[in-house]
Design a protein around this motif. Structure first.
Motif, PDB file in Angstrom:
ATOM      1  N   LEU A  17       0.826  -1.209   0.000  1.00 29.82           N
ATOM      2  CA  LEU A  17       0.000   0.000   0.000  1.00 29.82           C
ATOM      3  C   LEU A  17       0.858   1.256   0.000  1.00 29.82           C
ATOM      4  CD1 LEU A  17      -2.916   1.193   0.306  1.00 29.82           C
ATOM      5  CD2 LEU A  17      -2.441   1.256   2.760  1.00 29.82           C
ATOM      6  N   LEU A  18       1.921   1.247   0.791  1.00 32.00           N
ATOM      7  CA  LEU A  18       2.835   2.394   0.850  1.00 32.00           C
ATOM      8  C   LEU A  18       3.503   2.629  -0.503  1.00 32.00           C
ATOM      9  CD1 LEU A  18       4.064   4.422   2.899  1.00 32.00           C
ATOM     10  CD2 LEU A  18       5.866   2.751   3.279  1.00 32.00           C
ATOM     11  N   TYR A  19       3.936   1.574  -1.145  1.00 29.35           N
ATOM     12  CA  TYR A  19       4.574   1.691  -2.455  1.00 29.35           C
ATOM     13  C   TYR A  19       3.582   2.222  -3.488  1.00 29.35           C
ATOM     14  CZ  TYR A  19       7.526   0.513  -6.425  1.00 29.35           C
ATOM     15  OH  TYR A  19       8.290   0.586  -7.554  1.00 29.35           O
ATOM     16  N   TRP A  20       2.362   1.669  -3.479  1.00 30.44           N
ATOM     17  CA  TRP A  20       1.341   2.119  -4.429  1.00 30.44           C
ATOM     18  C   TRP A  20       1.015   3.594  -4.202  1.00 30.44           C
ATOM     19  CZ3 TRP A  20      -3.747   3.613  -3.157  1.00 30.44           C
ATOM     20  CH2 TRP A  20      -4.547   3.901  -4.272  1.00 30.44           C
ATOM     21  N   ARG A  21       0.909   4.011  -2.943  1.00 27.99           N
ATOM     22  CA  ARG A  21       0.576   5.403  -2.624  1.00 27.99           C
ATOM     23  C   ARG A  21       1.671   6.346  -3.119  1.00 27.99           C
ATOM     24  NH1 ARG A  21      -0.948   9.648  -2.788  1.00 27.99           N
ATOM     25  NH2 ARG A  21      -1.502  11.044  -1.114  1.00 27.99           N
ATOM     26  N   TYR A 101       8.867  -4.459  -2.375  1.00 24.60           N
ATOM     27  CA  TYR A 101       9.441  -5.151  -3.533  1.00 24.60           C
ATOM     28  C   TYR A 101       8.393  -5.999  -4.247  1.00 24.60           C
ATOM     29  CZ  TYR A 101      14.168  -3.590  -2.803  1.00 24.60           C
ATOM     30  OH  TYR A 101      15.278  -2.803  -2.715  1.00 24.60           O
ATOM     31  N   LEU A 102       7.484  -6.579  -3.506  1.00 26.63           N
ATOM     32  CA  LEU A 102       6.392  -7.339  -4.111  1.00 26.63           C
ATOM     33  C   LEU A 102       5.506  -6.422  -4.961  1.00 26.63           C
ATOM     34  CD1 LEU A 102       5.037 -10.152  -4.176  1.00 26.63           C
ATOM     35  CD2 LEU A 102       3.632  -9.374  -2.279  1.00 26.63           C
ATOM     36  N   ALA A 103       5.185  -5.242  -4.425  1.00 26.28           N
ATOM     37  CA  ALA A 103       4.383  -4.289  -5.190  1.00 26.28           C
ATOM     38  C   ALA A 103       5.137  -3.811  -6.433  1.00 26.28           C
ATOM     39  CB  ALA A 103       4.015  -3.104  -4.306  1.00 26.28           C
ATOM     40  N   ASN A 104       6.435  -3.597  -6.311  1.00 19.64           N
ATOM     41  CA  ASN A 104       7.246  -3.193  -7.461  1.00 19.64           C
ATOM     42  C   ASN A 104       7.191  -4.272  -8.538  1.00 19.64           C
ATOM     43  OD1 ASN A 104       9.113  -1.978  -9.161  1.00 19.64           O
ATOM     44  ND2 ASN A 104      10.862  -2.649  -7.971  1.00 19.64           N
ATOM     45  N   PHE A 105       7.305  -5.534  -8.143  1.00 25.55           N
ATOM     46  CA  PHE A 105       7.223  -6.640  -9.098  1.00 25.55           C
ATOM     47  C   PHE A 105       5.863  -6.672  -9.779  1.00 25.55           C
ATOM     48  CE2 PHE A 105       5.987 -11.073  -9.870  1.00 25.55           C
ATOM     49  CZ  PHE A 105       6.902 -11.378 -10.868  1.00 25.55           C
ATOM     50  N   ILE A 106       4.811  -6.489  -9.027  1.00 30.06           N
ATOM     51  CA  ILE A 106       3.460  -6.515  -9.595  1.00 30.06           C
ATOM     52  C   ILE A 106       3.265  -5.366 -10.572  1.00 30.06           C
ATOM     53  CG2 ILE A 106       1.007  -6.240  -9.037  1.00 30.06           C
ATOM     54  CD1 ILE A 106       1.624  -7.797  -6.436  1.00 30.06           C
ATOM     55  N   PHE A 107       3.707  -4.162 -10.201  1.00 30.13           N
ATOM     56  CA  PHE A 107       3.554  -3.006 -11.091  1.00 30.13           C
ATOM     57  C   PHE A 107       4.353  -3.191 -12.378  1.00 30.13           C
ATOM     58  CE2 PHE A 107       2.530   0.074  -7.410  1.00 30.13           C
ATOM     59  CZ  PHE A 107       1.205  -0.316  -7.443  1.00 30.13           C
ATOM     60  N   LYS A 108       5.592  -3.661 -12.263  1.00 27.07           N
ATOM     61  CA  LYS A 108       6.429  -3.847 -13.448  1.00 27.07           C
ATOM     62  C   LYS A 108       5.844  -4.913 -14.369  1.00 27.07           C
ATOM     63  CE  LYS A 108       9.892  -1.109 -12.514  1.00 27.07           C
ATOM     64  NZ  LYS A 108      10.308  -0.003 -13.293  1.00 27.07           N
TER      65      LYS A 108
END
Length: 175
Positions: A17-21, A101-108
């Motif tokens: 959530l923090l990464y997405w925000r 890092y999980l959110a970064n992987f999902i976004f990429k």
């Protein structure tokens, strides 16, 4: 142990959530950047860097540790019960870093899929067409192959050759 596991899973979600925000906007990071740095060293207007978004591992770890350290200090003053132990603190930091890092992987991966979706459709369509062509070629080539197998070629007459023993006798090496 179960409390630590629950906190770890919750902080993975918090990290995502923090990464997405921060990927949507980095106003707080820009604010601190303007306070700390001089005019020449401040961020460019098109820079999207945040506390965890587009940061290296070490800076993410420092910012997330500082965030949870502030949270634990506030929790100690508000709730006098000893909830914030060292193991929970470590679980929260590790879970949040893992979540970013999980959110970064999902976004990429979603960006790559969006970019390649049109070309993937073309590739699949071309592959299906090539497969149909190959099946058609195999069906057409089956009949001639059977004819070739059924009609063996006549063999050339064998010429009798002298054995090795007879050749040695001709040369005079054997009696």
């Amino acid at each position: 142990m179960t409390l630590e596991l629950i906190v770890f899973i919750a902080t993975i979600l918090f990290g995502a959530l923090l990464y997405w925000r921060e990927s949507n906007g980095n106003g707080l990071y820009r604010f601190f950047n303007k306070i700390v740095n001089s005019k020449e060293l401040q961020m460019k207007p098109d820079d999207k860097t945040g506390f965890v978004y587009q940061q290296s591992f070490l800076l993410r770890l420092v910012f997330i540790s500082f965030l949870f350290l502030i949270g634990i200090v506030i929790t100690r003053f508000v709730i006098p019960i000893d909830l914030a132990t060292l193991s929970l603190f470590a679980s929260m930091i590790a879970g949040t870093v893992l979540g970013t890092y999980l959110a970064n992987f999902i976004f990429k991966s979603s960006e790559v899929i969006d970019e390649k979706s049109d070309s993937l459709e073309d590739i699949v369509h071309d592959t299906i067409e090539k497969g149909k062509d190959m099946l058609g070629d195999l069906k057409q080539k089956e009949a001639p192959i059977k004819e070739i197998i059924e009609e063996p070629e006549p063999e050339a007459p064998k010429v009798e050759k002298k054995s090795a023993r007879e050749r040695l006798k001709d040369k005079g090496y054997l009696k």
